[in-house]
Design a protein around this motif. Structure first.
Motif, PDB file in Angstrom:
ATOM      1  N   SER A 138       0.821  -1.214   0.000  1.00 16.58           N
ATOM      2  CA  SER A 138       0.000   0.000   0.000  1.00 16.58           C
ATOM      3  C   SER A 138       0.853   1.262   0.000  1.00 16.58           C
ATOM      4  O   SER A 138       2.040   1.209   0.317  1.00 16.58           O
ATOM      5  CB  SER A 138      -0.853   0.041   1.265  1.00 16.58           C
ATOM      6  OG  SER A 138      -1.787  -0.993   1.267  1.00 16.58           O
ATOM      7  N   TYR A 184       5.453  -0.624   2.918  1.00 17.45           N
ATOM      8  CA  TYR A 184       4.577   0.410   2.344  1.00 17.45           C
ATOM      9  C   TYR A 184       5.377   1.180   1.303  1.00 17.45           C
ATOM     10  O   TYR A 184       6.616   1.145   1.304  1.00 17.45           O
ATOM     11  CB  TYR A 184       4.157   1.435   3.414  1.00 17.45           C
ATOM     12  CG  TYR A 184       3.026   1.010   4.308  1.00 17.45           C
ATOM     13  CD1 TYR A 184       1.712   1.014   3.851  1.00 17.45           C
ATOM     14  CD2 TYR A 184       3.266   0.641   5.635  1.00 17.45           C
ATOM     15  CE1 TYR A 184       0.662   0.641   4.696  1.00 17.45           C
ATOM     16  CE2 TYR A 184       2.221   0.262   6.485  1.00 17.45           C
ATOM     17  CZ  TYR A 184       0.919   0.263   6.002  1.00 17.45           C
ATOM     18  OH  TYR A 184      -0.121  -0.096   6.818  1.00 17.45           O
ATOM     19  N   VAL A 220      -7.076   6.797   7.610  1.00 21.95           N
ATOM     20  CA  VAL A 220      -7.112   5.848   8.735  1.00 21.95           C
ATOM     21  C   VAL A 220      -6.222   6.381   9.862  1.00 21.95           C
ATOM     22  O   VAL A 220      -5.040   6.654   9.633  1.00 21.95           O
ATOM     23  CB  VAL A 220      -6.608   4.445   8.294  1.00 21.95           C
ATOM     24  CG1 VAL A 220      -6.901   3.394   9.368  1.00 21.95           C
ATOM     25  CG2 VAL A 220      -7.198   4.015   6.958  1.00 21.95           C
ATOM     26  N   HIS A 221      -6.782   6.518  11.038  1.00 20.50           N
ATOM     27  CA  HIS A 221      -6.070   7.023  12.224  1.00 20.50           C
ATOM     28  C   HIS A 221      -5.293   8.312  11.891  1.00 20.50           C
ATOM     29  O   HIS A 221      -4.173   8.522  12.364  1.00 20.50           O
ATOM     30  CB  HIS A 221      -5.074   5.980  12.779  1.00 20.50           C
ATOM     31  CG  HIS A 221      -5.604   4.584  12.830  1.00 20.50           C
ATOM     32  ND1 HIS A 221      -6.834   4.261  13.346  1.00 20.50           N
ATOM     33  CD2 HIS A 221      -5.060   3.398  12.414  1.00 20.50           C
ATOM     34  CE1 HIS A 221      -7.033   2.947  13.246  1.00 20.50           C
ATOM     35  NE2 HIS A 221      -5.969   2.414  12.684  1.00 20.50           N
ATOM     36  N   TYR A 245      -4.095   6.229   3.507  1.00 24.41           N
ATOM     37  CA  TYR A 245      -3.603   4.914   3.078  1.00 24.41           C
ATOM     38  C   TYR A 245      -4.334   4.559   1.793  1.00 24.41           C
ATOM     39  O   TYR A 245      -5.501   4.916   1.628  1.00 24.41           O
ATOM     40  CB  TYR A 245      -3.944   3.820   4.109  1.00 24.41           C
ATOM     41  CG  TYR A 245      -3.231   3.920   5.438  1.00 24.41           C
ATOM     42  CD1 TYR A 245      -3.626   4.838   6.403  1.00 24.41           C
ATOM     43  CD2 TYR A 245      -2.172   3.062   5.740  1.00 24.41           C
ATOM     44  CE1 TYR A 245      -2.978   4.913   7.631  1.00 24.41           C
ATOM     45  CE2 TYR A 245      -1.529   3.124   6.966  1.00 24.41           C
ATOM     46  CZ  TYR A 245      -1.941   4.053   7.909  1.00 24.41           C
ATOM     47  OH  TYR A 245      -1.309   4.124   9.126  1.00 24.41           O
ATOM     48  N   GLY A 246      -3.691   3.827   0.909  1.00 24.68           N
ATOM     49  CA  GLY A 246      -4.396   3.424  -0.305  1.00 24.68           C
ATOM     50  C   GLY A 246      -3.696   2.305  -1.048  1.00 24.68           C
ATOM     51  O   GLY A 246      -2.480   2.106  -0.938  1.00 24.68           O
ATOM     52  N   ASP A 297      -8.109  -1.319   5.822  1.00 26.67           N
ATOM     53  CA  ASP A 297      -9.115  -1.091   6.860  1.00 26.67           C
ATOM     54  C   ASP A 297     -10.528  -1.323   6.296  1.00 26.67           C
ATOM     55  O   ASP A 297     -10.693  -1.602   5.102  1.00 26.67           O
ATOM     56  CB  ASP A 297      -8.949   0.309   7.462  1.00 26.67           C
ATOM     57  CG  ASP A 297      -9.698   1.353   6.669  1.00 26.67           C
ATOM     58  OD1 ASP A 297      -9.655   1.296   5.414  1.00 26.67           O
ATOM     59  OD2 ASP A 297     -10.354   2.210   7.272  1.00 26.67           O
ATOM     60  N   ARG A 352       3.481  -4.089  21.202  1.00 21.23           N
ATOM     61  CA  ARG A 352       4.193  -3.897  19.932  1.00 21.23           C
ATOM     62  C   ARG A 352       5.103  -2.674  20.025  1.00 21.23           C
ATOM     63  O   ARG A 352       6.169  -2.627  19.405  1.00 21.23           O
ATOM     64  CB  ARG A 352       3.174  -3.754  18.783  1.00 21.23           C
ATOM     65  CG  ARG A 352       3.831  -3.802  17.422  1.00 21.23           C
ATOM     66  CD  ARG A 352       2.814  -3.871  16.295  1.00 21.23           C
ATOM     67  NE  ARG A 352       2.104  -2.596  16.135  1.00 21.23           N
ATOM     68  CZ  ARG A 352       1.144  -2.407  15.245  1.00 21.23           C
ATOM     69  NH1 ARG A 352       0.747  -3.379  14.447  1.00 21.23           N
ATOM     70  NH2 ARG A 352       0.554  -1.222  15.143  1.00 21.23           N
TER      71      ARG A 352
END
Ligand SMILES: Nc1ncnc2c1ncn2[C@@H]1O[C@H](COP(=O)(O)OP(=O)(O)OP(=O)(O)O)[C@@H](O)[C@H]1O
Ligand SMILES: Nc1nc2c(ncn2[C@@H]2O[C@H](COP(=O)(O)O)[C@@H](O)[C@H]2O)c(=O)[nH]1
Length: 403
Positions: free
Chosen positions: A169, A185, A208-209, A213-214, A235, A269
């Motif tokens: 992405s 990414y 997102v957040h 993104y894409g 997402d 994480r």
């Protein structure tokens, strides 16, 4: 619908717009009439190679129309042949091309093209390359941040490296310590990504957040070109867009056993700031609700015990123990005759050499079976099947499957 009559072609030649080199292309210009529109596919020549271009002619107004051409066009080749495949697409065979790059489809009236016409308000055509081999559907995996999507995908890719390929992405968020550009990414600037979205380069995108993104069309194409099954980690908003697109996929939603456990995993994480963790947890509640109730997803998995969840994922993808038999045999090389003609019988395209191939081992005829095509623009057209046929050597039964 059909080929343009000769007199009409002469008329077309008079008004051919600049850059279109129909005469020197020696019969390699395809004209296909659909209703009132003639699609003209012609070469613009540069020494011995032709770049394939598309123009439409509106017969009612007598005007040339310059359609918006979506998708990556075929690379220049020694020439090409083309024919109407069915009502919505034209098959283009590149002459003298490599075996993984010979069949292309120009979509003129598919669901995607109609959708894009509405969005862009212009005439639209779209290129999609044909890829050989099995036509397994891509897999979309969604779920809240920290649920374990990436972990499950890594396990799948490690166990089945020749079967699956990851759709890389684009994102405007900053890379984490171990993340590599182009691998995890494509890290990019917001203004650039917005421009590329405007230019139709993305299959889907979402905020997102707080970051963009894409999935670019190219990211999915790269995986199909490797003959692999594409996995998308996106997402819920992205999954919704893909569901509405023409990319037929399997949709899987991964749920955490509890919000407490999700928080534990996110914090353990250690990749997000406190503010980001809180934001991701707030968003998780909405995503889980939507994931379970929106009807987007074909399967819902609970990632409590990782091994158990991984087993369930493999099962729904039809991967039992025996599937781990190693890579499939690579499709054999196809040496298509450069000087050929095309004809169509039902769902089979016959590619015949105009001059018998005399070299030892060369074939004079190929059958391109287009009965099991899947996908298409945006992205690749999968499930192409090609057979060699040597009527002179073997009789008409001499068919050899190549993929
Ligand atoms: N079943 C599980 N039990 C315990 N820990 C797990 C389990 N699955 C994943 N984890 C751990 O949880 C953390 C988050 O997992 P992962 O990064 O795969 O989530 P993700 O869904 O891909 O998140 P994001 O959407 O933010 O990329 C990782 O540290 C991973 O090792
Ligand atoms: N709609 C899309 N969502 C995407 C894409 N790539 C990733 N994602 C989702 O973003 C969040 C956060 O990811 P992170 O790497 O910052 O933790 C996660 O839910 C991903 O599934 C995309 O191309 N489109």
């Amino acid at each position: 619908m059909g080929e343009a009559p000769a007199f009409f072609l002469d008329e077309l030649h008079k008004g051919v717009p600049n850059g279109f080199d129909l005469k020197s292309n020696g019969g390699e210009t395809a004209t296909v009439v659909v209703g009132n529109t003639t699609y003209l596919i012609g070469g613009s020549s540069n020494e011995s190679t032709f770049s394939i271009r598309v123009q439409t002619f509106d017969q009612s107004s007598g005007e040339w129309v310059y359609p918006t051409v979506l998708g990556t066009a075929p690379k220049p080749s020694k020439g090409f042949s083309a024919m109407l495949l069915n009502e919505d697409r034209i098959l283009v065979i590149r002459k003298g091309s490599t075996p993984d790059d010979f069949a292309w489809f120009l979509e003129v009236d598919t669901q995607y093209v109609r959708q894009q016409k509405k969005i862009l308000g212009t005439e639209v055509v779209a290129w999609s390359k044909g890829v050989r081999g099995k036509a397994e559907k891509p897999v979309v995996i969604s779920g809240p941040s920290g649920v374990g999507k990436g972990t499950l995908i890594s396990m799948l890719m490690k166990e089945f490296p020749s079967m699956f390929g990851f759709s890389v992405s684009h994102t405007t968020r900053a890379p984490r310590g171990m993340e590599k550009d182009g691998v995890h990414y494509h890290f990019t600037e917001r203004s650039l990504m917005e421009k590329e979205i405007q230019d139709g380069k993305f299959l889907e995108f979402a905020c997102v957040h707080g970051n963009l993104y894409g999935t670019s069309v190219e990211a999915v194409e790269v995986v199909a070109d490797e003959g692999k099954r594409c996995i998308l980690d996106i997402d819920v908003q992205g999954a919704r867009s893909v569901r509405a697109s023409s990319l037929e996929a399997i949709f899987v939603f991964v749920c955490p056993p509890s919000m407490d456990e999700l928080e534990k995993r996110l914090r353990a994480r250690g990749t997000e700031t406190e503010e980001q963790v809180l934001k991701r947890l707030r968003n998780a509640k909405v995503e889980i609700e939507q994931g379970q109730s929106s009807g987007i997803f074909d399967h819902i998995l609970y990632n409590d015990d990782l091994e158990e969840c991984y087993k369930s994922l493999k099962k729904l993808l039809g991967l039992d123990e025996s599937s781990n038999a190693g890579p499939e045999t690579a499709p054999k090389w196809v040496d298509l005759p450069v000087d050929h003609s095309l004809s169509k019988i039902d769902q089979k395209i016959i590619i015949s050499s105009r001059t018998p191939e005399l070299e030892k081992g060369s074939k004079d005829m190929f059958v391109l079976d287009v009965s099991s095509l899947k996908g298409g623009a945006p992205g690749r057209t999968r499930g192409l099947n090609i057979y060699a046929m040597s009527p002179f050597l073997d009789g008409l039964n001499g068919i050899h499957e190549l993929s």
